[in-house]
Design an enzyme around this catalytic site. Sequence first.
Site, PDB file in Angstrom:
ATOM      1  CD  GLU A  11     -65.813 -26.059 -20.888  1.00 21.36           C
ATOM      2  OE1 GLU A  11     -65.173 -26.543 -19.948  1.00 21.36           O
ATOM      3  OE2 GLU A  11     -66.200 -26.721 -21.877  1.00 21.36           O
ATOM      4  CG  ASP A  64     -67.744 -28.879 -20.555  1.00 20.89           C
ATOM      5  OD1 ASP A  64     -66.979 -28.838 -19.583  1.00 20.89           O
ATOM      6  OD2 ASP A  64     -67.362 -29.177 -21.715  1.00 20.89           O
ATOM      7  CD  GLU A 100     -63.956 -26.412 -23.857  1.00 25.40           C
ATOM      8  OE1 GLU A 100     -63.110 -26.804 -23.041  1.00 25.40           O
ATOM      9  OE2 GLU A 100     -64.881 -27.132 -24.279  1.00 25.40           O
ATOM     10  NE  ARG A 155     -60.736 -26.593 -19.722  1.00 29.40           N
ATOM     11  CZ  ARG A 155     -59.795 -27.443 -19.307  1.00 29.40           C
ATOM     12  NH1 ARG A 155     -58.537 -27.293 -19.700  1.00 29.40           N
ATOM     13  NH2 ARG A 155     -60.081 -28.430 -18.492  1.00 29.40           N
ATOM     14  CG  ASP A 165     -70.828 -59.017  -6.315  1.00 30.98           C
ATOM     15  OD1 ASP A 165     -69.943 -58.176  -6.037  1.00 30.98           O
ATOM     16  OD2 ASP A 165     -71.534 -59.573  -5.454  1.00 30.98           O
ATOM     17  CE1 TYR A 221     -55.517 -25.668 -19.913  1.00 25.78           C
ATOM     18  CE2 TYR A 221     -55.243 -25.169 -22.262  1.00 25.78           C
ATOM     19  CZ  TYR A 221     -56.059 -25.404 -21.178  1.00 25.78           C
ATOM     20  OH  TYR A 221     -57.425 -25.386 -21.335  1.00 25.78           O
ATOM     21  CG  HIS A 243     -67.476 -29.445 -26.718  1.00 27.08           C
ATOM     22  ND1 HIS A 243     -68.496 -29.782 -25.850  1.00 27.08           N
ATOM     23  CD2 HIS A 243     -66.436 -29.080 -25.913  1.00 27.08           C
ATOM     24  CE1 HIS A 243     -68.071 -29.642 -24.593  1.00 27.08           C
ATOM     25  NE2 HIS A 243     -66.828 -29.202 -24.597  1.00 27.08           N
ATOM     26  CG  HIS A 272     -59.905 -34.275 -20.597  1.00 33.52           C
ATOM     27  ND1 HIS A 272     -60.458 -34.947 -21.647  1.00 33.52           N
ATOM     28  CD2 HIS A 272     -60.363 -32.998 -20.705  1.00 33.52           C
ATOM     29  CE1 HIS A 272     -61.210 -34.118 -22.364  1.00 33.52           C
ATOM     30  NE2 HIS A 272     -61.157 -32.935 -21.812  1.00 33.52           N
ATOM     31  CG  HIS A 285     -58.194 -27.248 -25.515  1.00 32.98           C
ATOM     32  ND1 HIS A 285     -59.218 -26.338 -25.619  1.00 32.98           N
ATOM     33  CD2 HIS A 285     -57.500 -26.900 -24.393  1.00 32.98           C
ATOM     34  CE1 HIS A 285     -59.163 -25.495 -24.605  1.00 32.98           C
ATOM     35  NE2 HIS A 285     -58.111 -25.793 -23.844  1.00 32.98           N
ATOM     36  CG  ASP A 293     -63.619 -28.746 -17.485  1.00 36.37           C
ATOM     37  OD1 ASP A 293     -64.855 -28.896 -17.433  1.00 36.37           O
ATOM     38  OD2 ASP A 293     -62.972 -28.839 -18.549  1.00 36.37           O
ATOM     39  CG  HIS A 307     -66.913 -33.770 -25.678  1.00 36.87           C
ATOM     40  ND1 HIS A 307     -65.765 -34.481 -25.435  1.00 36.87           N
ATOM     41  CD2 HIS A 307     -66.747 -32.603 -25.026  1.00 36.87           C
ATOM     42  CE1 HIS A 307     -64.954 -33.762 -24.660  1.00 36.87           C
ATOM     43  NE2 HIS A 307     -65.541 -32.622 -24.403  1.00 36.87           N
TER      44      HIS A 307
HETATM   45  N1  GLY Z   1     -64.835 -31.009 -19.765  1.00 40.66           N
HETATM   46  C1  GLY Z   1     -64.326 -31.423 -20.986  1.00 40.66           C
HETATM   47  C2  GLY Z   1     -64.323 -30.351 -21.964  1.00 40.66           C
HETATM   48  O1  GLY Z   1     -64.260 -29.198 -21.598  1.00 40.66           O
HETATM   49  O2  GLY Z   1     -64.473 -30.542 -23.141  1.00 40.66           O
HETATM   50 MN    MN Z   2     -64.954 -28.652 -19.679  1.00 44.39          MN
HETATM   51 MN    MN Z   3     -65.830 -28.447 -22.896  1.00 43.06          MN
END
Ligand code: GLY
Ligand code: MN
Ligand code: MN
Length: 492
Positions: A449, A326, A426, A447, A63, A430, A402, A298, A398, A315, A409
Amino acid sequence: MKLSITLIFSLFFFFGSMAQSGTPKDYLSKEFHKERRDALRANMPANSVAVFFANPVRNRANDVDYVYHQDPNFYYLTGYKEPHAVLVIFSESQNVSEGKPYNEKLYVQQRNAQAEQWTGRRLGVEGAKTELGFDQAYNGSDFKNSGIDFASFDKVMYEDFRDDYRDTRNTADLYDLIQSFKTQIQYDNSFTITNTTNDVEVDSDSKVETVTVKKDTRTLSRLMAGLREVKTEEELLLLKKAVRISAMGQREIMKAMHPGMSETEVQGVHEFIYKTYGSEYEGYPSIVGAGNNGCVLHYIENTKMKVENDLVLMDLGAEYHGYTADVTRTIPANGKFTKEQKAIYDIVYKAQEAGIKATVIGNTMQSPDTAARKVVYQGLIDLGIAKNTTEARQYFPHGTSHHIGLDVHDPGTYGQLQANMVITVEPGIYIPIGSDCDPKWHGIAVRIEDDILITENGPVNLSAEAPRTASEIEKLMKEKSVLNRLELPSLD
Ligand code: GLY
Ligand code: MN
Ligand code: MN
């Protein structure tokens, strides 16, 4: 050992000046939402109607439901934060000859004292009128007799239904609202418009003579993306705040980080800072990956018990009144980059600089990626990690940019960059354990960003308060953190 009262007071004092007192007043205004509905209406095809549904309530266990999160389009257009609701927007005024004309209707959850005692205040019809500014507000139970003649429109636009909503005892829940909408638009024998060039295709089992409603599940997403990709000044205030809060989280962890910390604890420090600044949620599950864990793009388990002497990729994004940042920083847990870590870090930094430089009006959404990718590929080749760009590509798997906004996103048309868009830049490298290169590189993941506002005067880095260069990071990591004095009793 115990959490000292002095420490609690010093934390309170430290962050207190930034915290809110009372209830926050800086939500989007009802005028903002109305203006956005007007903007959508102006872009709608003639004689069309757009129908939006609130997000489903999602069950966590038994519940207990997940914390409710409104559908971003629905929130953008209404400010309504509750489930079980429908918004109908007409391209032109309706009912002009018979009574007071209207061009929109909102159906909301009915007020219910017993339910409200458990789950909090509902706006109800009156609240939808006074607080959200809808003249035409109704209870959800009225939707099945909406009186809207969907067959009279050239297009009935809605986003295709997701099938993760439940039928509950509430007779006007999302399930019932969607069912009655399907009945009203003769869902099973309607025309389906399959693309945005107005080609019309008849469902295979349809009879042309009986088909009357022309449904379109494509156009609305495109129209909403066109609106949401450029932020208004009101949105920018909230988005900038979310980004600054996230940058503060990065700053504080840089001071507090030590090799004995767990990934979960690192996550907790960021999220504690967010909440202290008044951010309600995280915009997406927080990613904290030490060493090889950072290679999972992720990675959200965050279960490593000690980050040790690894690089820690973080991140995370604070969500402030619906708007999410982000931001990623990658830092050495012990405060000093090794030679190999720094070599990779510096490539990613240079790539990001090139990407940010490309975030200018007139360039395309692809431009930052093209610029950053070139630097990453050349850097990996120069270090002998990759022999050519094809090999290099696997280490940067990647995209670079975005939109951000109500969604991490955020939707966009992914065409030309325009003023008041906010996009991420970003790049990352890796190198998972076992990669086909000298093992000295294995387990390094970086990374960086940042959230970039596009302006007439060039890019503005909204997350610049979080140090980015290797030397700035090492410098800040030498500073003392109030969090290091947080000593809790052992549970052993
Ligand atoms: N945090 C997800 C991305 O960087 O797109
Ligand atoms: Mn991110
Ligand atoms: Mn991002």
